[in-house]
Design an enzyme around this catalytic site. Structure first.
Site, PDB file in Angstrom:
ATOM      1  N   GLU A   1       0.715  -1.157   0.065  1.00 14.48           N
ATOM      2  CA  GLU A   1      -0.055  -0.030  -0.026  1.00 14.48           C
ATOM      3  C   GLU A   1       1.027   1.248  -0.052  1.00 14.48           C
ATOM      4  O   GLU A   1       0.282   2.249  -0.316  1.00 14.48           O
ATOM      5  CB  GLU A   1      -0.917  -0.127   1.162  1.00 14.48           C
ATOM      6  CG  GLU A   1      -0.310  -0.333   2.485  1.00 14.48           C
ATOM      7  CD  GLU A   1      -0.337  -1.662   2.974  1.00 14.48           C
ATOM      8  OE1 GLU A   1       0.196  -2.396   1.885  1.00 14.48           O
ATOM      9  OE2 GLU A   1      -0.738  -2.119   4.047  1.00 14.48           O
TER      10      GLU A   1
ATOM     11  N   GLY B   1       7.500 -10.283   3.169  1.00 16.92           N
ATOM     12  CA  GLY B   1       6.987  -9.307   4.012  1.00 16.92           C
ATOM     13  C   GLY B   1       7.507  -9.684   5.385  1.00 16.92           C
ATOM     14  O   GLY B   1       8.518 -10.673   5.605  1.00 16.92           O
TER      15      GLY B   1
ATOM     16  N   THR C   1       2.922 -10.957   9.465  1.00 18.77           N
ATOM     17  CA  THR C   1       2.135 -11.185   8.317  1.00 18.77           C
ATOM     18  C   THR C   1       2.096 -12.513   7.795  1.00 18.77           C
ATOM     19  O   THR C   1       1.233 -13.270   7.260  1.00 18.77           O
ATOM     20  CB  THR C   1       2.193 -10.019   7.077  1.00 18.77           C
ATOM     21  OG1 THR C   1       2.184  -8.738   7.697  1.00 18.77           O
ATOM     22  CG2 THR C   1       1.052 -10.151   6.280  1.00 18.77           C
ATOM     23  N   GLY C   2       3.372 -13.019   7.631  1.00 18.87           N
ATOM     24  CA  GLY C   2       3.373 -14.494   7.171  1.00 18.87           C
ATOM     25  C   GLY C   2       2.813 -15.517   7.951  1.00 18.87           C
ATOM     26  O   GLY C   2       2.189 -16.488   7.429  1.00 18.87           O
TER      27      GLY C   2
ATOM     28  N   GLU D   1       8.863 -15.478   2.244  1.00 18.22           N
ATOM     29  CA  GLU D   1       9.951 -14.792   2.246  1.00 18.22           C
ATOM     30  C   GLU D   1       9.876 -13.642   3.371  1.00 18.22           C
ATOM     31  O   GLU D   1       9.532 -12.609   2.922  1.00 18.22           O
ATOM     32  CB  GLU D   1      10.448 -14.074   0.862  1.00 18.22           C
ATOM     33  CG  GLU D   1      10.833 -15.044  -0.105  1.00 18.22           C
ATOM     34  CD  GLU D   1      12.245 -15.877  -0.131  1.00 18.22           C
ATOM     35  OE1 GLU D   1      12.897 -15.615   0.891  1.00 18.22           O
ATOM     36  OE2 GLU D   1      12.166 -16.760  -0.772  1.00 18.22           O
TER      37      GLU D   1
ATOM     38  N   CYS E   1      15.626  -6.567   4.359  1.00 16.47           N
ATOM     39  CA  CYS E   1      15.568  -7.695   4.798  1.00 16.47           C
ATOM     40  C   CYS E   1      16.761  -8.317   5.396  1.00 16.47           C
ATOM     41  O   CYS E   1      17.111  -8.999   6.432  1.00 16.47           O
ATOM     42  CB  CYS E   1      14.815  -8.783   4.205  1.00 16.47           C
ATOM     43  SG  CYS E   1      15.302  -9.089   2.480  1.00 16.47           S
TER      44      CYS E   1
ATOM     45  N   GLU F   1      13.570  -7.660  14.785  1.00 17.08           N
ATOM     46  CA  GLU F   1      14.104  -6.841  13.457  1.00 17.08           C
ATOM     47  C   GLU F   1      13.859  -5.346  13.658  1.00 17.08           C
ATOM     48  O   GLU F   1      12.875  -5.048  14.199  1.00 17.08           O
ATOM     49  CB  GLU F   1      13.115  -7.048  12.378  1.00 17.08           C
ATOM     50  CG  GLU F   1      13.611  -6.829  11.138  1.00 17.08           C
ATOM     51  CD  GLU F   1      12.507  -7.359   9.612  1.00 17.08           C
ATOM     52  OE1 GLU F   1      11.508  -7.593  10.105  1.00 17.08           O
ATOM     53  OE2 GLU F   1      13.472  -7.708   8.771  1.00 17.08           O
TER      54      GLU F   1
HETATM   55  P1  NAD Z   1       4.187  -6.474   5.891  1.00 12.27           P
HETATM   56  O1  NAD Z   1       4.126  -7.944   6.203  1.00 12.27           O
HETATM   57  O2  NAD Z   1       3.503  -5.290   6.726  1.00 12.27           O
HETATM   58  O3  NAD Z   1       3.443  -6.373   4.320  1.00 12.27           O
HETATM   59  C1  NAD Z   1       3.829  -6.910   3.267  1.00 12.27           C
HETATM   60  C2  NAD Z   1       2.547  -7.036   2.367  1.00 12.27           C
HETATM   61  O4  NAD Z   1       1.681  -7.879   2.885  1.00 12.27           O
HETATM   62  C3  NAD Z   1       1.740  -5.773   2.078  1.00 12.27           C
HETATM   63  O5  NAD Z   1       1.559  -5.712   0.631  1.00 12.27           O
HETATM   64  C4  NAD Z   1       0.908  -5.767   2.910  1.00 12.27           C
HETATM   65  O6  NAD Z   1      -0.271  -5.034   2.433  1.00 12.27           O
HETATM   66  C5  NAD Z   1       0.118  -7.341   2.806  1.00 12.27           C
HETATM   67  N1  NAD Z   1      -0.465  -7.864   3.800  1.00 12.27           N
HETATM   68  C6  NAD Z   1      -0.443  -7.216   5.314  1.00 12.27           C
HETATM   69  N2  NAD Z   1      -1.620  -7.796   5.947  1.00 12.27           N
HETATM   70  C7  NAD Z   1      -2.033  -8.927   5.140  1.00 12.27           C
HETATM   71  C8  NAD Z   1      -2.923  -9.753   5.433  1.00 12.27           C
HETATM   72  N3  NAD Z   1      -3.455 -10.163   6.612  1.00 12.27           N
HETATM   73  N4  NAD Z   1      -3.008 -10.875   4.369  1.00 12.27           N
HETATM   74  C9  NAD Z   1      -2.279 -10.743   3.015  1.00 12.27           C
HETATM   75  N5  NAD Z   1      -1.489  -9.789   2.850  1.00 12.27           N
HETATM   76  C10 NAD Z   1      -1.282  -8.857   3.900  1.00 12.27           C
HETATM   77  O7  NAD Z   1       5.785  -6.002   5.412  1.00 12.27           O
HETATM   78  P2  NAD Z   1       6.249  -4.790   4.859  1.00 12.27           P
HETATM   79  O8  NAD Z   1       6.434  -3.662   5.880  1.00 12.27           O
HETATM   80  O9  NAD Z   1       5.845  -4.342   3.538  1.00 12.27           O
HETATM   81  O10 NAD Z   1       7.954  -5.250   4.762  1.00 12.27           O
HETATM   82  C11 NAD Z   1       8.817  -5.085   5.510  1.00 12.27           C
HETATM   83  C12 NAD Z   1       9.022  -6.628   5.893  1.00 12.27           C
HETATM   84  O11 NAD Z   1       9.240  -7.507   4.946  1.00 12.27           O
HETATM   85  C13 NAD Z   1      10.302  -6.831   7.014  1.00 12.27           C
HETATM   86  O12 NAD Z   1       9.932  -7.712   7.882  1.00 12.27           O
HETATM   87  C14 NAD Z   1      11.251  -7.406   6.077  1.00 12.27           C
HETATM   88  O13 NAD Z   1      12.453  -8.089   6.554  1.00 12.27           O
HETATM   89  C15 NAD Z   1      10.474  -8.369   5.020  1.00 12.27           C
HETATM   90  N6  NAD Z   1      11.275  -8.603   3.950  1.00 12.27           N
HETATM   91  C16 NAD Z   1      11.562  -9.855   3.439  1.00 12.27           C
HETATM   92  C17 NAD Z   1      12.243 -10.125   2.253  1.00 12.27           C
HETATM   93  C18 NAD Z   1      12.902 -11.314   2.291  1.00 12.27           C
HETATM   94  O14 NAD Z   1      13.078 -11.527   0.795  1.00 12.27           O
HETATM   95  N7  NAD Z   1      13.105 -12.251   2.918  1.00 12.27           N
HETATM   96  C19 NAD Z   1      12.676  -8.817   1.373  1.00 12.27           C
HETATM   97  C20 NAD Z   1      11.989  -7.774   1.731  1.00 12.27           C
HETATM   98  C21 NAD Z   1      11.416  -7.584   2.868  1.00 12.27           C
END
Ligand code: NAD
Length: 488
Positions: free
Chosen positions: A173, A221, A225-226, A243, A277, A376
């Site tokens: 978003e 993410g 959320t995962g 991821e 990340c 983190e």
């Molecule tokens: P986030 O988990 O807040 O959001 C990620 C995505 O999930 C967004 O598009 C969000 O709208 C969506 N989302 C949120 N709630 C959801 C739900 N209930 N169901 C489905 N989708 C939902 O993460 P963020 O703040 O956007 O990103 C930062 C995080 O991502 C950090 O923890 C970072 O370490 C991680 N990250 C990991 C990698 C990797 O390759 N391992 C790479 C980049 C970022």
């Protein structure tokens, strides 16, 4: 900008909008629709219809379309890098790299998708043929974070399409504009419905995860959320490719030069203002160099230029949103309360009136009881801890629930071997932190999730595997029923 569904830009059924702002200036850049479950349904239906013909297109032809998308991205690289900078905040130089790696990912998977499709096995009987085929899943739901909006999209979308899947993308978003721009500039030659973008927030992603016609969710993410996605997907046994977050260690061996130690550490922890990340968030320094290293690192970090990513002299841009900055400030305050000392940084810069900036910080007197050392951070912090011997360094590096990456700075082959054998992380960097090689897999262990992106592994995630056991002659078998008569 509007969503992209079935080859056209649309506001769908959205009644609300999301405002996208520039984190360096706080200016409003644009708005996008808050996609609803209805919009997710429309996009999934389009992707499902498109899948029936997309999967039958010969791989060489799909490769041609992917190469053409890459060419268009390359042609518009400047525009895309500029948009990434104003939307996400990191310096233009880093975004030029991001655009390059984005289109190159499409070139890489265009070629990989034309190759290995399965294998023949030695048959159990001369009349049999045994082989393994790889098939696309169907509609893949790609849910993305904001820190590398195009690169992380490419790591999912390019292999998903090359493997014959279609996709519904839910960008963050916070950074949907670059993804929508990519559709406009580089995907207009694709058959409608093959690639769709539904903008929105968590509820929109949730609708995608719950959709029965989406057999695979590829998510990058946070761990939180995962976990939510995994709990929703579990009753449906939906395939997940997760991821998640990191808490990467960086260990400095006693044998490296001070210059290598200082510059590699600053880069590893502060690129994209630490919002990576794989940022090095815990720095372990051999006790013989700890004192001098702390001083030199603090001096170097204090000299880095904080500012708008469009300024070519900027080293470090803003944090994405105020609440992310507040989280880092909270971790720093807790650490200081428990005895940590901030050698430099950690404050909002007085010379930048607007934007969500935080001065990069070097912190000493930390330990693993502090949130700064086990949660983190996702911000510009470099907490330093001394270690006495390499056993202790490895134990400290492994003392985390995460397992994304880990870096060692050393030229001592014995230390290097121990490090890559004993540290639990998906990527091990020696003397060159945070670099990627498209041919090598990227992903995490432990709570960082399971799947792998990039390399052969990165396309295998988007295939289902089927074993075909074919008796070409089709004779009646002696070992079939009825047992009794057969044995008489
Ligand atoms: P986030 O988990 O807040 O959001 C990620 C995505 O999930 C967004 O598009 C969000 O709208 C969506 N989302 C949120 N709630 C959801 C739900 N209930 N169901 C489905 N989708 C939902 O993460 P963020 O703040 O956007 O990103 C930062 C995080 O991502 C950090 O923890 C970072 O370490 C991680 N990250 C990991 C990698 C990797 O390759 N391992 C790479 C980049 C970022």
């Amino acid at each position: 900008m509007r969503m992209y569904i079935n080859g056209a830009f649309t506001s769908g059924s959205a009644t609300e909008e999301i405002t996208v702002i520039n984190p360096a200036t706080e200016e409003v850049l644009d708005t996008v629709p808050m996609g609803t479950a209805v919009d997710v349904n429309t996009a999934v239906a389009a992707a499902k219809t498109a899948f029936s013909s997309w999967k039958r297109i010969p791989a060489w032809e799909r490769a041609g379309l992917l190469h053409e998308a890459a060419r268009k991205m390359q042609d518009h690289a400047e525009e895309l890098a500029h948009l990434l900078t104003i939307e996400e905040g990191k310096p233009l130089e880093e975004n030029e790299e991001e655009v390059f790696w984005t289109y190159d990912t499409f070139n890489y998977y265009a070629e990989l998708g034309r190759h290995e499709r399965g294998r023949f096995l030695p048959p159990g009987d001369p009349d049999q043929l045994n082989f393994v085929i790889k098939e696309p899943y169907g509609v893949v739901g790609c849910i993305l974070p904001w820190n590398f909006p195009l690169l992380l999209l490419a790591w999912k979308l390019a292999p998903a399409l090359a493997a014959g899947n279609t996709a519904v993308i839910k960008p963050s978003e916070h950074t949907p504009l670059s993804t929508l721009k990519l559709m406009e500039l580089a995907f207009d030659h694709f058959p409608p419905g093959v690639v769709n973008v539904v903008t929105g927030a968590g509820v929109t992603g949730d609708a995608l995860v719950r959709h029965p016609d989406v057999p695979l969710i590829a998510f990058t993410g946070s761990v939180a959320t995962g976990q939510r996605i995994a709990s929703i997907a579990a009753p449906m046994m939906k395939k997940l490719h997760l991821e998640l977050g990191g808490k990467d260690p960086l260990v400095i061996g006693p044998d490296v030069s001070m210059e290598l130690a200082v510059k590699a550490t600053a880069y590893a922890g502060l690129i994209n203002a630490g919002q990576v990340c794989t940022s090095s968030e815990r720095i372990y320094v051999h006790e013989s160099m700890y004192g001098r290293f702390s001083e030199e690192l603090a001096e170097f970090v204090g000299s880095l230029k904080l500012g708008n990513g469009l300024d070519p002299d900027t080293d470090i841009g803003p944090m994405l949103r105020p609440h992310f900055r507040e989280k880092v400030e909270g971790q720093l305050a807790d650490a200081v309360q428990a005895g940590a000392k901030v050698l430099v940084g950690g404050k909002r810069p007085s010379h930048l009136e607007r934007g969500f900036f935080l001065e990069p910080a070097v912190i000493v007197n930390v330990d693993h009881s502090m949130r700064l050392m086990h949660e983190e951070t996702f911000g510009p912090t470099l907490p330093l801890m001394p270690y006495r011997n390499f056993d202790e360094a490895i134990a400290l590096a492994n003392d985390t629930t995460m397992g994304l990456g880990a870096t060692l700075l050393s030229h001592d082959a014995k230390l290097v071997k121990r490090f890559f054998e004993e540290v639990k992380a998906g990527t091990i960097w020696i003397n060159d932190p945070l670099t990627d090689n498209f041919a090598g897999p990227f992903g995490g262990m432990k709570m960082t999730g399971g799947g792998r992106e990039l390399g052969q592994e990165g396309i295998d995630e988007f295939y289902e595997v089927k074993h075909v056991h074919w008796d070409v002659e089709g004779k009646i078998k002696e070992y079939w029923f009825p047992y009794g008569k057969q044995h008489k």
